[in-house]
Design an enzyme around this catalytic site. Structure first.
Site, short mmCIF file in Angstrom:
data_model
loop_
_atom_site.label_atom_id
_atom_site.label_comp_id
_atom_site.label_asym_id
_atom_site.label_seq_id
_atom_site.Cartn_x
_atom_site.Cartn_y
_atom_site.Cartn_z
N ARG A 125 0.91 -1.29 -0.03
CA ARG A 125 -0.11 -0.11 0.00
C ARG A 125 0.87 1.19 0.08
O ARG A 125 0.35 2.48 -0.08
CB ARG A 125 -1.04 0.04 1.32
CG ARG A 125 -2.18 -0.86 1.07
CD ARG A 125 -2.90 -0.75 2.59
NE ARG A 125 -2.26 -1.22 3.53
CZ ARG A 125 -1.67 -0.41 4.52
NH1 ARG A 125 -1.80 0.98 4.45
NH2 ARG A 125 -0.94 -1.09 5.48
N ARG B 83 3.81 4.18 -1.00
CA ARG B 83 4.20 4.94 -2.21
C ARG B 83 4.78 4.15 -3.33
O ARG B 83 4.64 4.17 -4.60
CB ARG B 83 4.84 6.45 -1.88
CG ARG B 83 3.78 7.19 -1.12
CD ARG B 83 4.29 8.30 -0.47
NE ARG B 83 5.17 8.00 0.49
CZ ARG B 83 5.35 8.52 1.66
NH1 ARG B 83 4.75 9.79 1.78
NH2 ARG B 83 6.01 8.14 2.57
N GLY C 266 14.51 -2.09 -1.48
CA GLY C 266 14.54 -0.52 -1.64
C GLY C 266 14.57 -0.04 -0.52
O GLY C 266 14.93 1.29 -0.42
N THR C 267 13.98 -0.47 0.63
CA THR C 267 13.87 0.23 1.99
C THR C 267 15.39 0.88 2.28
O THR C 267 16.34 0.20 2.15
CB THR C 267 13.48 -0.80 2.85
OG1 THR C 267 12.19 -1.31 2.40
CG2 THR C 267 13.26 0.05 4.23
N ALA D 5 19.28 -1.70 -2.74
CA ALA D 5 19.65 -0.60 -3.61
C ALA D 5 19.19 0.76 -2.89
O ALA D 5 17.74 0.74 -3.00
CB ALA D 5 18.90 -0.74 -5.14
N PRO D 6 19.74 1.75 -2.38
CA PRO D 6 19.21 2.85 -1.59
C PRO D 6 18.51 3.69 -2.80
O PRO D 6 17.58 4.61 -2.49
CB PRO D 6 20.51 3.64 -1.21
CG PRO D 6 21.42 2.49 -1.10
CD PRO D 6 21.26 1.42 -2.24
N ASN D 7 18.88 3.51 -4.05
CA ASN D 7 18.16 4.20 -5.08
C ASN D 7 18.12 3.57 -6.42
O ASN D 7 19.04 2.84 -6.99
CB ASN D 7 18.83 5.60 -5.13
CG ASN D 7 17.86 6.67 -6.03
OD1 ASN D 7 17.14 6.17 -6.84
ND2 ASN D 7 18.03 7.77 -5.48
N HIS E 100 14.04 15.70 0.12
CA HIS E 100 12.85 14.66 0.25
C HIS E 100 11.71 15.20 0.81
O HIS E 100 11.40 16.12 1.62
CB HIS E 100 13.50 13.40 0.71
CG HIS E 100 14.26 12.43 0.20
ND1 HIS E 100 15.70 12.67 0.21
CD2 HIS E 100 13.98 11.27 -0.65
CE1 HIS E 100 16.38 11.90 -0.71
NE2 HIS E 100 15.26 11.04 -1.07
N LYS F 111 9.55 11.19 4.87
CA LYS F 111 10.45 10.18 4.98
C LYS F 111 11.13 10.17 6.40
O LYS F 111 11.15 10.91 7.37
CB LYS F 111 11.78 10.88 4.05
CG LYS F 111 12.87 9.66 3.94
CD LYS F 111 13.87 10.23 2.85
CE LYS F 111 15.15 9.41 2.71
NZ LYS F 111 14.64 7.83 2.29
N GLY G 285 19.30 7.22 2.04
CA GLY G 285 20.27 5.99 1.76
C GLY G 285 21.12 6.59 0.63
O GLY G 285 22.26 6.34 0.53
P1 NAP Z 1 5.36 4.71 2.71
O1 NAP Z 1 4.66 5.15 1.57
O2 NAP Z 1 5.39 4.87 4.17
O3 NAP Z 1 5.43 2.93 2.48
C1 NAP Z 1 5.76 2.02 3.53
C2 NAP Z 1 4.97 0.89 3.52
O4 NAP Z 1 5.22 0.03 4.56
C3 NAP Z 1 3.41 1.57 4.30
O5 NAP Z 1 2.31 1.10 3.36
C4 NAP Z 1 3.39 0.76 5.50
O6 NAP Z 1 2.07 0.55 5.99
C5 NAP Z 1 4.07 -0.40 5.30
N1 NAP Z 1 4.56 -1.29 6.53
C6 NAP Z 1 4.99 -0.60 7.67
N2 NAP Z 1 5.20 -1.59 8.72
C7 NAP Z 1 4.98 -2.82 7.75
C8 NAP Z 1 5.07 -4.03 8.41
N3 NAP Z 1 5.43 -4.22 9.71
N4 NAP Z 1 4.60 -4.96 7.40
C9 NAP Z 1 4.43 -4.51 6.25
N5 NAP Z 1 4.24 -3.37 5.87
C10 NAP Z 1 4.47 -2.53 6.63
O7 NAP Z 1 7.00 4.49 2.30
P2 NAP Z 1 7.78 4.76 0.90
O8 NAP Z 1 7.77 6.22 0.25
O9 NAP Z 1 6.89 3.89 -0.15
O10 NAP Z 1 9.26 4.22 1.11
C11 NAP Z 1 9.29 2.86 1.53
C12 NAP Z 1 10.95 2.78 1.75
O11 NAP Z 1 11.55 2.79 0.56
C13 NAP Z 1 11.54 3.78 2.60
O12 NAP Z 1 12.45 3.16 3.26
C14 NAP Z 1 12.12 4.76 1.72
O13 NAP Z 1 13.13 5.40 2.16
C15 NAP Z 1 12.49 3.87 0.60
N6 NAP Z 1 12.84 4.48 -0.80
C16 NAP Z 1 13.47 3.74 -1.41
C17 NAP Z 1 13.83 4.10 -2.80
C18 NAP Z 1 14.82 3.28 -3.70
O14 NAP Z 1 14.84 3.97 -4.95
N7 NAP Z 1 15.51 2.28 -3.24
C19 NAP Z 1 13.01 5.26 -3.47
C20 NAP Z 1 12.10 5.77 -2.47
C21 NAP Z 1 11.70 5.38 -1.43
P3 NAP Z 1 1.38 1.65 7.02
O15 NAP Z 1 1.45 3.00 6.09
O16 NAP Z 1 0.13 1.33 7.07
O17 NAP Z 1 1.92 1.77 8.18
#
Ligand code: NAP
Length: 267
Positions: free
Chosen positions: A12, A14, A100-101, A126-128, A156, A160, A166
């Site tokens: 769910r 982003r 990606g986390t 992969a941080p990005n 950001h 975040k 990362g």
């Molecule tokens: P987000 O919108 O907050 O999504 C995180 C999701 O994880 C939410 O749906 C959350 O649910 C869920 N979650 C939390 N605890 C959980 C659990 N115990 N079990 C299963 N799901 C759980 O964040 P985002 O922007 O998508 O970013 C997610 C991660 O990717 C972050 O660490 C961010 O820094 C990273 N990121 C990486 C890249 C890349 O290129 N590598 C790019 C952008 C972001 P709830 O909202 O209901 O708590």
């Protein structure tokens, strides 16, 4: 065509919701389950926004998911604490993590590397995932050979959780591989407000900006006598990360090693 069976943790979110689109729209990928702590036992099609996606069960616990579902790859896009547990458990069940986390510690990365070696399995962290961001990091590493003075400014969205990003940490690590250690700024420099000079990584500084409206942006600023060089990357939409996720899923199936950073799997 070999079908790659994928589990997504954080569907769910982003990033996770973009990954669901990617996996369900890619011919040789199959979404076999998702991990979401809020909807245990339901089907993904019962969740708002995913009505068109059939036959994908939701598990709240990764252990139960991996005991019930046959999978090749786990894509994790959650939070650092839960993401580390997911990656560790996936390897224990012979499933390859693509993470990606962001916000994993050095110890986390070392542990996963060791688990990969013991299991003889691939894992990509992969941080990005944006190809442009990877090029920004590579170009920055190249520039750092000639410019020892550098400040990293990462910007950001304000939801975040981790700072610095990362990507900023990875950029600093790549620069540190080629840059002679140097404490930047005036020797007698004093912060009159704590944090004004940002985080210190091997003497270079990282500044984190958080504002609504932003997605993921980074500027690497180099300076030397009479000149500056700016290398900048902007992600305007989370779709920008998905071509990298696709490459990572395909690559992790072909390798048995631990990889940190998308730049290590791109030609
Ligand atoms: P987000 O919108 O907050 O999504 C995180 C999701 O994880 C939410 O749906 C959350 O649910 C869920 N979650 C939390 N605890 C959980 C659990 N115990 N079990 C299963 N799901 C759980 O964040 P985002 O922007 O998508 O970013 C997610 C991660 O990717 C972050 O660490 C961010 O820094 C990273 N990121 C990486 C890249 C890349 O290129 N590598 C790019 C952008 C972001 P709830 O909202 O209901 O708590």
């Amino acid at each position: 065509m070999n079908l790659i069976k994928v589990i997504i943790a954080g569907p769910r979110g982003r990033m996770g919701s973009e990954a669901v689109k990617l996996v369900t729209n890619t011919a040789n990928f199959a979404l076999v389950a998702v991990i979401d702590y809020k909807y245990d036992g339901m089907m993904l099609s019962d969740v708002e926004g995913f009505q068109s996606i059939s036959n994908v069960p939701i598990y709240s616990k990764i252990e139960k998911c991996l005991q019930n579902v046959e999978a090749d790859v786990l894509i994790d896009l959650t939070t650092p604490e839960v993401g580390m547990h997911h990656a560790r458990t996936a390897l224990a069940y012979n499933v390859r993590p693509v993470v990606g986390t962001t916000g994993f510690s050095k110890e986390d990365l070392m542990e996963l590397q060791q688990n990969c070696t013991e299991k003889d399995l691939g894992c990509i962290i992969a941080p990005n995932f944006a190809i442009g961001a990877v090029l920004m990091m590579k170009f920055s590493q190249l520039a750092a050979k000639y410019f020892a003075d550098v400040e990293i400014l990462e910007m950001h969205h304000d939801q975040k959780l981790d700072a610095p990003s990362g990507t900023a940490v990875k950029t600093a690590e790549m620069i540190a591989e080629v840059r002679e250690t140097k404490k930047q700024g005036h020797l007698n420099e004093k912060e009159t407000i704590k944090g004004a000079r940002g985080a210190d990584f091997d003497g270079m500084h990282i500044h984190s900006v958080r504002l609504p409206g932003l997605i993921a942006h980074q500027q690497v600023l180099f300076g030397s006598d009479g000149q500056t060089l700016t290398i900048r990357h902007d992600s305007y939409h989370r779709g920008s990360f998905m071509s990298g996720v696709k490459v990572a899923v395909e690559t992790v199936m072909k390798q048995n090693t631990f990889v940190y950073g998308l730049e290590n799997i791109l030609d």
